[in-house]
Design a protein around this motif. Structure first.
Motif, PDB file in Angstrom:
ATOM      1  N   PRO A  58       0.829  -1.201   0.000  1.00 56.90           N
ATOM      2  CA  PRO A  58       0.000   0.000   0.000  1.00 56.90           C
ATOM      3  C   PRO A  58       0.866   1.254   0.000  1.00 56.90           C
ATOM      4  O   PRO A  58       1.882   1.316   0.690  1.00 56.90           O
ATOM      5  CB  PRO A  58      -0.809  -0.125   1.290  1.00 56.90           C
ATOM      6  N   VAL A  59       0.465   2.244  -0.783  1.00 55.30           N
ATOM      7  CA  VAL A  59       1.241   3.478  -0.931  1.00 55.30           C
ATOM      8  C   VAL A  59       0.308   4.655  -0.711  1.00 55.30           C
ATOM      9  O   VAL A  59      -0.800   4.701  -1.248  1.00 55.30           O
ATOM     10  CB  VAL A  59       1.866   3.561  -2.340  1.00 55.30           C
ATOM     11  N   GLY A  67       6.924   6.939  -9.089  1.00 55.54           N
ATOM     12  CA  GLY A  67       8.380   6.961  -9.071  1.00 55.54           C
ATOM     13  C   GLY A  67       9.054   5.671  -8.663  1.00 55.54           C
ATOM     14  O   GLY A  67      10.293   5.603  -8.644  1.00 55.54           O
ATOM     15  N   ARG A  68       8.298   4.639  -8.356  1.00 56.10           N
ATOM     16  CA  ARG A  68       8.899   3.399  -7.849  1.00 56.10           C
ATOM     17  C   ARG A  68       9.641   2.630  -8.946  1.00 56.10           C
ATOM     18  O   ARG A  68       9.140   2.470 -10.067  1.00 56.10           O
ATOM     19  CB  ARG A  68       7.815   2.502  -7.246  1.00 56.10           C
ATOM     20  N   ALA A  69      10.806   2.113  -8.595  1.00 55.18           N
ATOM     21  CA  ALA A  69      11.606   1.335  -9.544  1.00 55.18           C
ATOM     22  C   ALA A  69      11.038  -0.054  -9.780  1.00 55.18           C
ATOM     23  O   ALA A  69      11.367  -0.698 -10.784  1.00 55.18           O
ATOM     24  CB  ALA A  69      13.046   1.220  -9.035  1.00 55.18           C
ATOM     25  N   ASP A  70      10.184  -0.535  -8.874  1.00 49.28           N
ATOM     26  CA  ASP A  70       9.637  -1.887  -9.025  1.00 49.28           C
ATOM     27  C   ASP A  70       8.275  -1.876  -9.722  1.00 49.28           C
ATOM     28  O   ASP A  70       7.530  -2.860  -9.673  1.00 49.28           O
ATOM     29  CB  ASP A  70       9.515  -2.591  -7.674  1.00 49.28           C
ATOM     30  N   GLU A  85      -3.395  14.179 -16.004  1.00 53.04           N
ATOM     31  CA  GLU A  85      -2.289  14.530 -15.106  1.00 53.04           C
ATOM     32  C   GLU A  85      -1.462  13.311 -14.717  1.00 53.04           C
ATOM     33  O   GLU A  85      -0.216  13.333 -14.817  1.00 53.04           O
ATOM     34  CB  GLU A  85      -2.848  15.186 -13.841  1.00 53.04           C
ATOM     35  N   TRP A  86      -2.131  12.249 -14.300  1.00 52.50           N
ATOM     36  CA  TRP A  86      -1.377  11.129 -13.754  1.00 52.50           C
ATOM     37  C   TRP A  86      -0.886  10.160 -14.828  1.00 52.50           C
ATOM     38  O   TRP A  86       0.140   9.502 -14.636  1.00 52.50           O
ATOM     39  CB  TRP A  86      -2.190  10.430 -12.672  1.00 52.50           C
ATOM     40  N   THR A  87      -1.552  10.117 -15.968  1.00 57.98           N
ATOM     41  CA  THR A  87      -0.994   9.348 -17.083  1.00 57.98           C
ATOM     42  C   THR A  87       0.252  10.041 -17.610  1.00 57.98           C
ATOM     43  O   THR A  87       1.256   9.391 -17.939  1.00 57.98           O
ATOM     44  CB  THR A  87      -2.037   9.181 -18.197  1.00 57.98           C
ATOM     45  N   THR A  88       0.220  11.373 -17.683  1.00 63.33           N
ATOM     46  CA  THR A  88       1.415  12.127 -18.069  1.00 63.33           C
ATOM     47  C   THR A  88       2.566  11.837 -17.110  1.00 63.33           C
ATOM     48  O   THR A  88       3.709  11.562 -17.543  1.00 63.33           O
ATOM     49  CB  THR A  88       1.118  13.634 -18.081  1.00 63.33           C
ATOM     50  N   ALA A  89       2.294  11.885 -15.812  1.00 66.09           N
ATOM     51  CA  ALA A  89       3.343  11.632 -14.824  1.00 66.09           C
ATOM     52  C   ALA A  89       3.917  10.230 -14.981  1.00 66.09           C
ATOM     53  O   ALA A  89       5.148  10.038 -14.892  1.00 66.09           O
ATOM     54  CB  ALA A  89       2.780  11.817 -13.416  1.00 66.09           C
ATOM     55  N   ALA A  93       7.737   9.156 -16.265  1.00 68.38           N
ATOM     56  CA  ALA A  93       8.568   8.301 -15.405  1.00 68.38           C
ATOM     57  C   ALA A  93       8.975   7.008 -16.105  1.00 68.38           C
ATOM     58  O   ALA A  93       9.616   6.151 -15.485  1.00 68.38           O
ATOM     59  CB  ALA A  93       7.805   7.977 -14.113  1.00 68.38           C
ATOM     60  N   GLY A  94       8.618   6.873 -17.379  1.00 70.62           N
ATOM     61  CA  GLY A  94       9.016   5.705 -18.153  1.00 70.62           C
ATOM     62  C   GLY A  94       8.127   4.487 -17.961  1.00 70.62           C
ATOM     63  O   GLY A  94       8.533   3.373 -18.289  1.00 70.62           O
ATOM     64  N   LYS A  95       6.890   4.706 -17.477  1.00 68.82           N
ATOM     65  CA  LYS A  95       5.986   3.584 -17.234  1.00 68.82           C
ATOM     66  C   LYS A  95       4.997   3.429 -18.393  1.00 68.82           C
ATOM     67  O   LYS A  95       4.519   4.417 -18.953  1.00 68.82           O
ATOM     68  CB  LYS A  95       5.175   3.792 -15.945  1.00 68.82           C
ATOM     69  N   HIS A  96       4.685   2.202 -18.738  1.00 66.22           N
ATOM     70  CA  HIS A  96       3.578   1.915 -19.629  1.00 66.22           C
ATOM     71  C   HIS A  96       2.279   2.161 -18.869  1.00 66.22           C
ATOM     72  O   HIS A  96       2.245   2.061 -17.635  1.00 66.22           O
ATOM     73  CB  HIS A  96       3.642   0.469 -20.120  1.00 66.22           C
ATOM     74  N   VAL A  97       1.194   2.464 -19.595  1.00 63.74           N
ATOM     75  CA  VAL A  97      -0.037   2.853 -18.907  1.00 63.74           C
ATOM     76  C   VAL A  97      -1.255   2.176 -19.534  1.00 63.74           C
ATOM     77  O   VAL A  97      -1.432   2.187 -20.759  1.00 63.74           O
ATOM     78  CB  VAL A  97      -0.243   4.382 -18.934  1.00 63.74           C
ATOM     79  N   LEU A  98      -2.088   1.641 -18.663  1.00 61.66           N
ATOM     80  CA  LEU A  98      -3.431   1.195 -19.013  1.00 61.66           C
ATOM     81  C   LEU A  98      -4.388   2.144 -18.294  1.00 61.66           C
ATOM     82  O   LEU A  98      -4.488   2.112 -17.064  1.00 61.66           O
ATOM     83  CB  LEU A  98      -3.665  -0.250 -18.560  1.00 61.66           C
ATOM     84  N   ALA A  99      -5.054   3.017 -19.054  1.00 67.70           N
ATOM     85  CA  ALA A  99      -5.930   4.033 -18.469  1.00 67.70           C
ATOM     86  C   ALA A  99      -7.386   3.646 -18.685  1.00 67.70           C
ATOM     87  O   ALA A  99      -7.766   3.225 -19.790  1.00 67.70           O
ATOM     88  CB  ALA A  99      -5.663   5.398 -19.095  1.00 67.70           C
TER      89      ALA A  99
END
Length: 336
Positions: A58-59, A67-70, A85-89, A93-99
């Motif tokens: 939980p975060v 920002g998590r590396a895992d 906003e949060w898909t952009t973030a 951060a280099g993450k793939h996204v399912l929105a």
């Protein structure tokens, strides 16, 4: 000889939303090669309730998760107005996204996200799970084979009874409203069947004077081939979620088309002049299929395959903008 274990895709979830609890988190947690590593909420205790069921840490706060590396990929079930906003973030951060659908609340924002993902070689998908159900491919194949003759019209409906008064879909600041929440389903179905060259030619939106959001509506569009498309949607109805196609030699209908349970066997009904039949199709878990398709595309991107272009996603957003712009509005009070 086995193919060996799948390369893991570590997923973080932004928001402890009910749709995530009921639909997509069971699908993600149950998909081979997918691990839920963290779930974020503004309230850590709420996130902990989710991780107790689905695993992960939980975060507190969305930025801490992004920002998590895992975390390799992020699932975004936040209210519509927070998607951009949060898909952009996540993408930065280099993450793939399912929105969750809709990807954003307007076409310009959607275009920015799609461009950012493409520029960085990242997978970005809008989570229209029904597109992964094979029933719709069967409908498309029947149309292509001429089973209905020349298709003249399509009517799609996604409506349900009024929501609780505190539901986020009644909040304009969070991107609420029936067009964005329910209307996009028949619109996207029409795109699937007739292509992205649809043009809106008329619309009515019923707006709640108390909240300022549209609670019901109807849009009329036309395809490049001249098929008349009617999309009906709202929060003021008995439940209906299906579509009908009417051709020169037959009619086809499919109920429970958008969010069927995994065990549901879709029934396609075809009516002709002197003949009627029902085709019972195999059950399919469209949520699990969507989760698996996303994970597969993430793995493919890691291996150097460019992610699929999402022209249909942008076109849906453009159509929503156009429907809003030309709609005649009527007013109601109290969401009724």
């Amino acid at each position: 000889m086995g193919t060996g274990p799948l390369e893991p895709v570590r997923v973080g979830v932004l928001g402890a939303a009910s749709t995530a609890w009921r639909r997509m988190l069971p699908a993600l947690a149950g998909t081979p090669g997918v691990t839920v590593t963290a779930i974020a909420s503004r309230d850590r205790a709420k996130a902990a309730r989710f991780t107790d069921r689905f695993g992960g840490e939980p975060v507190e706060g969305y930025a801490a998760l992004v920002g998590r590396a895992d975390v390799d990929a992020v699932y975004v079930p936040l209210p519509n107005a927070l998607h951009h906003e949060w898909t952009t973030a996540a993408l930065l951060a280099g993450k793939h996204v399912l929105a969750e659908k809709p990807m954003t609340t307007d076409a310009a924002a959607t275009a920015r996200l799609l461009g950012l993902a493409e520029a960085n070689g990242l997978v970005l998908r809008e989570n229209f799970t029904f597109l992964h159900h094979p029933a719709h491919a069967t409908v498309r194949d029947l149309c292509a084979a001429g089973r209905l003759g020349e298709v003249r019209s399509f009517t799609g409906s996604f409506c349900f009874p009024p929501l609780p008064a505190d539901d986020v879909r009644y909040r304009p600041d969070l991107g609420g409203g029936a067009l964005l929440d329910a209307g996009v389903y028949p619109i996207r179905t029409a795109q699937l069947l007739f292509g992205d060259d649809l043009e809106p030619v008329g619309a009515v939106l019923r707006v709640d004077a108390d909240t300022g959001v549209d609670v019901a509506g109807t849009a009329l569009l036309v395809s490049a081939a001249g098929v008349a498309v009617t999309a009906e949607f709202g929060f003021q109805h008995s439940y209906a979620g299906g579509y009908r196609l009417w051709g020169s030699t037959g009619r086809l209908s499919l109920d429970r088309a958008f969010t069927p349970p995994a065990t549901h066997q879709p029934v396609l009904r075809i009516d002709e002049q002197d003949h009627a039949e029902e085709l019972v199709l195999p059950a399919a878990d469209q949520f699990a299929r969507s989760a698996a398709a996303f994970a597969d595309e993430v793995r493919a991107a890691r291996a150097g395959t460019p992610p699929q272009r999402q022209a249909g996603t942008h076109r849906t957003a453009e159509l929503v903008d156009a429907i809003r712009a030309l709609a005649r509005t009527t007013t109601t009070s109290g969401g009724r």
